[in-house]
Design an enzyme around this catalytic site. Sequence first.
Site, short mmCIF file in Angstrom:
data_model
loop_
_atom_site.label_atom_id
_atom_site.label_comp_id
_atom_site.label_asym_id
_atom_site.label_seq_id
_atom_site.Cartn_x
_atom_site.Cartn_y
_atom_site.Cartn_z
N ASP A 1 0.85 -1.18 0.00
CA ASP A 1 0.00 0.00 0.00
C ASP A 1 0.89 1.25 0.00
O ASP A 1 1.87 1.31 0.74
CB ASP A 1 -0.86 -0.05 1.27
CG ASP A 1 -1.91 1.03 1.30
OD1 ASP A 1 -2.79 1.02 0.42
OD2 ASP A 1 -1.86 1.88 2.21
N GLU B 1 1.49 0.21 -4.91
CA GLU B 1 1.00 1.48 -5.44
C GLU B 1 2.19 2.44 -5.50
O GLU B 1 2.76 2.77 -4.46
CB GLU B 1 -0.04 2.07 -4.49
CG GLU B 1 -1.32 1.31 -4.39
CD GLU B 1 -2.32 1.98 -3.44
OE1 GLU B 1 -3.45 2.24 -3.85
OE2 GLU B 1 -1.94 2.27 -2.28
#
Length: 632
Positions: free
Chosen positions: A320, A349
């Site tokens: 993340d 990400e």
Amino acid sequence: MHYPEPIHANLGSFYLGKKTTFRVWAPLAEAVTVYLYERGDGGKLTERIPMEEKEDGIWELSVRRDLEGLYYTYAVLRGGVLKECQDPYSKAVGCNGNRTLICDLTKTDSVGFAKDRRVACKKQTDAILYELHVRDFTVSADSGFATKGKFLSFTEEKTKSPSGKKTGIGHLKELGVTHVHFLPIYDYASVDEDADYRAPGKQYNWGYDPKNYNVPEGSYSVDPYDGYSRVRELKQLVRTLHKNGIGVIMDVVYNHTFTTDGCFEITAPGYYYRMQDGQFTNGSGCGNEIASERPMVRKYIVESLCFLAKEYHLDGFRFDLMAVLDIETMNQIRERMDEIDPSIILYGEGWNGGPSSLYPEVAASKEHVDRLNRISVFDDVLRDGVKGDVFIKENPGFVNQPADGTYLTAKLKEAMAGMKTDPEKVIQYVSAHDNLTLWDKLALSAPKASEEERISMNMLAASMVLLSQGIPFMQAGEELLRSKQNPDGTFNENSYNAPDSVNAICWENKTKYEQVFRYYQGLIAFRKKHELLRLHSRAEVDRCMTFLSDEELGGAGNVIAYRLQDPSRKRGETILAYFNANTEAVTLPAPAGKWKVMIRDRKAGCQTLAKLKQKSKELTIPAISCMVLVSG
Ligand code: CA
């Protein structure tokens, strides 16, 4: 502040039958005491045993009797203030994760777990990723699961919807995905495990608020009070998925923690988080950011991942907000994972959630993908180009905006070819847990289109993901036209704490939209069969992939088409793929040679649908659809 940094110290608690050793790094502490408890929460504090200060800020204690099954905390004294917390290196905890279990993890391996193996994945581009939430996938009345919303739900292998369609694991196998990517399954803070146990199903959260990185979440276990329960049950989940040939990927959130008032800040104040002018900086957008670049934090993250990969036999990790982490840490993670199993997939990400105080030059962002070693990043260009910007709800993209011109198609060609990097470093997708589902996005961005047209748009979008170079990824339920509708009929684009009525997957859609499901299934089967769709390096793409020129397309607008052929293989096949976003069929010059039609209109798969006559001059691509030809 000077902190000694003993990066080779073995931290945590170590149970060895008649002896348990505790070791914690608390460099600024004046005293540290182990508090022993009978239970994981509540119950009696039975003993306070002082730890001994060793070098480099390490405190140590060995207790020579059998402590297994007891729980403990560290009580850290500094400046006259005593604060208590669980062990940052906890591997099992009590209810709500405030106390650490003194545990013998060998007790948590079920029969057969020693023989359990990761799924075989020769290269990262062979993977097809399916992102789901434990609860969403199993909780609806039509899911057919006896146990709902738990790790153990995933030990049910034969679930069906009321109309007899396979759900759960059977569905995943039928669809053909290779890996399930679970939204957070580590111990997070936002669901009160005690309240959840007493009144199940009242709370919901995605879980992007870590409390204990090395421990599974308690609300997914059948008994959050028993520290062993969640560990044992997550292993059973992994074992069952592996038995069915499906890999397990864990979503990890090393960029921030739920609170700064936890075990990191209590044991080593001012060290684990980035700060500026005495304030926590906010690269995560969640109030704090972890200082991955500092040696003891890097050590923590790397060891945490090694532990999870080995103990639970995990097949990969999704990071993340990976740009909050630094490149060096990520590359060390890759190195250590390769020692365990090079097939472990790493991706994240490539952006932040807020202004980070990490130097942008060293951030593990998508701009730096070429400095990351076999770590992939999400491709937001394909995501937004195919069906419109995620942040502007009404904004359309290629499949839903036939009026747009060459700018979009140029960007999409670059994306479909793997973003100018190695395709194994690119995650291709059009929907994930964040933002609107694909089906809802199409409703808002193509309001004048009929339902049938929007189904065609959805299928075209899916074809562009699954026939691109990179690693395809989809949100669970995309293949069932998943919608997240609020009670008032609006669409929910951030359902992190919304009720089951919004988040649960509706399995009856598999009957209602069977054609859509079959199309996804066919695209996946086709992708798996054709190596040319799974190239792993930039050099391979440069050698094998060309986009058709305007002339070859007869000047048709809103059509993207590519040719895949490996010139180094004399007898290799050629694949021709056309993507027509126009609301009408387009007629193009036919390619020379003999061709089999494999994907056309609403059909996809490995069966030849038709053969193209050698003398045909024209090729007609139906409205809003993909067409794929294979030579021979
Ligand atoms: Ca929890």
